[in-house]
Design an enzyme around this catalytic site. Sequence first.
Site, PDB file in Angstrom:
ATOM      1  N   HIS A 266      26.774  25.418  52.975  1.00 29.49           N
ATOM      2  CA  HIS A 266      26.355  26.402  51.971  1.00 29.49           C
ATOM      3  C   HIS A 266      27.403  27.513  51.838  1.00 29.49           C
ATOM      4  CE1 HIS A 266      23.222  28.904  49.875  1.00 29.49           C
ATOM      5  NE2 HIS A 266      23.992  29.876  50.352  1.00 29.49           N
ATOM      6  N   GLU A 267      27.765  28.130  52.956  1.00 24.73           N
ATOM      7  CA  GLU A 267      28.735  29.237  52.892  1.00 24.73           C
ATOM      8  C   GLU A 267      30.101  28.741  52.430  1.00 24.73           C
ATOM      9  OE1 GLU A 267      27.478  32.050  52.841  1.00 24.73           O
ATOM     10  OE2 GLU A 267      25.556  31.569  53.783  1.00 24.73           O
ATOM     11  N   HIS A 270      30.162  28.792  48.761  1.00 34.16           N
ATOM     12  CA  HIS A 270      30.517  30.130  48.269  1.00 34.16           C
ATOM     13  C   HIS A 270      32.028  30.347  48.413  1.00 34.16           C
ATOM     14  CE1 HIS A 270      26.551  31.794  47.535  1.00 34.16           C
ATOM     15  NE2 HIS A 270      26.132  31.577  48.758  1.00 34.16           N
ATOM     16  N   GLU A 296      25.419  31.392  43.817  1.00 36.57           N
ATOM     17  CA  GLU A 296      24.453  30.571  44.539  1.00 36.57           C
ATOM     18  C   GLU A 296      24.456  29.124  44.021  1.00 36.57           C
ATOM     19  OE1 GLU A 296      22.198  30.799  47.893  1.00 36.57           O
ATOM     20  OE2 GLU A 296      23.465  32.325  46.996  1.00 36.57           O
TER      21      GLU A 296
END
Length: 501
Positions: A266-267, A270, A296
């Site tokens: 997830h990070e 980003h 997001e």
Amino acid sequence: MKNPTDAYASLTRSLGKIFDLTSTSSLLSWDEQVNLPSAPECAQLRGRQLSTLAEAIHEAGTSPSIKEDLEALESQKDALTFDQKAVIREARRDYDLKAKLPPSFVAEKTKASSQAYHAWAEAREASDFSKLAPHLERNLELAKQESAYQWLEGNPYDYWVDQFDPGVKTETIERLFSELKEALVPLLETVLKSDNKATADIFKGFPVDKQRSFLIDVTTKIGFDYNSGRIDVALHPFCSGSTSDCRLTTRFNEDTPLDSLYSSIHEAGHGLYEQGLPLETEGTPLSEAVGSAIHESQSRLWENQVGRSRAFWKHWEPLYRKAFALQLEGIDSEIFYRAINAVERNPIRVDSDELTYNLHIILRFTLEKRLFAGELSVKDLPEAWNALTQELLGFTPKSDKEGVLQDVHWPCGFFGYFPSYCLGNMTAAQWWELVQKDIPNLEEQIAQGEYATLLSWLRKNIHEQGKRYRTLDLIEHVTGKPLSAKPLIAYLQERYLPLYS
Ligand code: ZN
């Protein structure tokens, strides 16, 4: 009056200095969460450093030269390119946001949210909402006051939504969320009634060093560049930084290896967005992310659409089994895949699966809106929280710690942020629908551990655009359709109905 060329050069010089200050501030915040020694004086010094920087940022952002340059450029718009107009539009927005707030108000608000944060930590520990309530009332009052400084008319909650996703309106979110809710509540019921249960509780005793090297392999392979970025351990996973220097964090627990793996993917999603913003215009809006929902959409797409798919694990499962042979012994492939896509009633938002997560957000959005409209008072918040949890998710939290006290956002003064998470999920599904048409053999590529074509699609359509378009405009510009709940609904049905039939 300056000519447009001189005014534009002067404006981008000023913006570059503000960027240097804000990126320094975010680096210090990263360091605070990753490296800070434990003595109280270290935290006190860091607090002073950050507040001095915040003052300097405010001063630089409201300087008379920015105002003059903006006025000169705005009165000679015909001489400007499309990109220059976008820079000026965003610089004007930032200038007005800073200039309209009296410094004394900003200082008061910072103090109030810092007090509320500490009260929240105590209240959560004791599961006692009354310790937080007066601080939350104060935060809400200040939030309404801030929107009154900025917006002369309209719904104060709109102002807060606009802070995180410029151009998005409360009524748009209302419409999208109500369509999503209509579809997700029955879908969740079907999934939970199924005899085909799944759980992530079967992964135990995964050594941290091996977890770390596995997640570095995965995030490197999807394209995160560790030459201009790094990953460290912090209490909460996050991503900060920019194109030149991007920092990720994760956390480890031997008995919840999927938490560190998926929060890292997830990070890194980003991070891929930050690293994909154009380097040559760094420090201007042309190299800034559009807003929270688009950010997001990048993290969620890698985490969920890619990372929880069968194709993804076709490549990674043998490698995972090699790294954790002992721990995965006797767990067959289907059980393994179901564990990765387990849907469960979890009271905690951040620990929730991708289906129920959206309902957690709809709950927070509904309550925020009612707080701002004066239809709900802070003291009645726990009761309203529990009733709505029952309605949307089918259970009542055991305590306020597992209910209204679980999130840090409201104590920190962040109202209007929650919807971005769910808008991000919707946007990710809308990109995914299109990307599958644009790259017909995408699934095959993912099954071979190849992500370059997907990443270059995201680079070209989203990352390299910077802030040329605002949230809803970018979605429509790229996909040819306005933001809709339908692709997310279809994606969730397609993924979860076969698993739980
Ligand atoms: Zn995120």
